[in-house]
Design a protein around this motif. Structure first.
Motif, short mmCIF file in Angstrom:
data_model
loop_
_atom_site.label_atom_id
_atom_site.label_comp_id
_atom_site.label_asym_id
_atom_site.label_seq_id
_atom_site.Cartn_x
_atom_site.Cartn_y
_atom_site.Cartn_z
N ASP A 163 0.58 -1.16 0.18
CA ASP A 163 -0.21 -0.14 0.11
C ASP A 163 1.18 1.36 -0.58
O ASP A 163 1.36 1.40 0.73
CB ASP A 163 -0.18 -0.05 0.79
CG ASP A 163 -2.06 1.31 1.37
OD1 ASP A 163 -1.83 1.83 0.42
OD2 ASP A 163 -3.26 0.83 1.61
N LYS A 205 2.29 -0.01 4.10
CA LYS A 205 2.63 -1.20 4.73
C LYS A 205 2.83 -2.27 3.46
O LYS A 205 1.97 -2.12 2.50
CB LYS A 205 1.20 -1.42 5.20
CG LYS A 205 0.87 -0.42 6.78
CD LYS A 205 0.35 -0.57 7.36
CE LYS A 205 0.84 0.27 8.83
NZ LYS A 205 -1.29 -0.08 10.09
N ILE A 243 1.12 -6.34 1.96
CA ILE A 243 0.17 -7.13 2.34
C ILE A 243 0.15 -8.11 2.10
O ILE A 243 0.80 -8.65 1.17
CB ILE A 243 -1.07 -6.59 1.59
CG1 ILE A 243 -1.31 -5.04 1.45
CG2 ILE A 243 -2.43 -7.26 1.93
CD1 ILE A 243 -2.24 -4.24 0.82
N ARG A 285 -1.47 -6.22 7.69
CA ARG A 285 -0.58 -5.14 6.79
C ARG A 285 0.01 -5.46 7.54
O ARG A 285 -0.04 -4.79 9.39
CB ARG A 285 -1.53 -4.71 6.77
CG ARG A 285 -2.88 -4.58 5.47
CD ARG A 285 -4.02 -3.11 5.33
NE ARG A 285 -4.97 -3.33 4.42
CZ ARG A 285 -4.20 -2.81 3.24
NH1 ARG A 285 -3.20 -1.76 3.25
NH2 ARG A 285 -5.15 -2.88 2.05
#
Length: 189
Positions: free
Chosen positions: A70, A75, A77, A188
């Motif tokens: 992201d 972060k 995933i 995450r």
């Protein structure tokens, strides 16, 4: 008063998990083409509690692997990427309310309960469909998915699998459980 036990791996457990994650990362580059292992590893080592959750995913057969990054939050995933629903998270009903409503033959746990204990989230329908773009998962099993509240309020929950070259999303009563139905999750970091 109960003392909170910090969720942390021993140095040996941490090294073993990082080796497994790196090996899986290298074998499945199609899942994360633009992600560099060195940056991901640094993020993992800086998040010991999340690393503990990843280890729980690993121990229950989820084979977690990074599937995205992201850019807004920075972060990474991770999804459960085991070919079938994680073996250590099967034979469970949907949530605690469903578990408590069963009069006989209660399963040991629920999908929501297990995920909360492990510090992870159930995959949504959209995430499950995204996972299926990376390979064929749940060709013999099925997985509970995060259920919209309007469906849960009516006593149902959704689950999905992959058959005949397609993703199928179904519904069932929340108290239902089967040996071949488990739960896939994400985290995450």
């Amino acid at each position: 008063m109960l003392e909170y036990k910090k969720r942390e791996l021993s140095p040996e457990q941490r090294e073993e998990l990082l080796r497994a994650l790196k090996s899986r990362f290298e074998k499945n580059m199609n899942r994360h083409k633009s992600i560099e292992w060195a940056k991901l590893e640094a993020k993992l080592e800086a998040n010991t509690e999340k690393l503990w959750s990843l280890n729980e995913m690993e121990l229950t057969g989820g084979e977690p692997d990074v599937v995205g990054h992201d850019n807004k939050t920075g972060k990474y995933i991770f999804y459960d990427c085991s070919a079938e629903s994680p073996k250590g998270r099967r034979h469970i009903c949907y949530d605690r309310e469903a578990l408590e409503s069963r009069k006989e033959h209660k399963p040991e746990n629920s999908a929501i309960g297990m995920a909360a204990t492990m510090g992870i989230e159930l995959l949504t329908e959209t995430q499950y469909r995204d996972l299926q773009k990376l390979g064929n998962f749940d060709t013999k099993t099925s997985s509970w998915l995060k259920t919209p509240s309007e469906i849960r309020k009516l006593g149902g929950a959704i689950f999905a699998d992959f058959r005949y070259g397609n993703v199928f999303v179904y519904h069932n009563g929340v108290e239902s459980y089967y040996g071949g139905r488990g739960v896939r999750c994400s985290i995450r970091i």
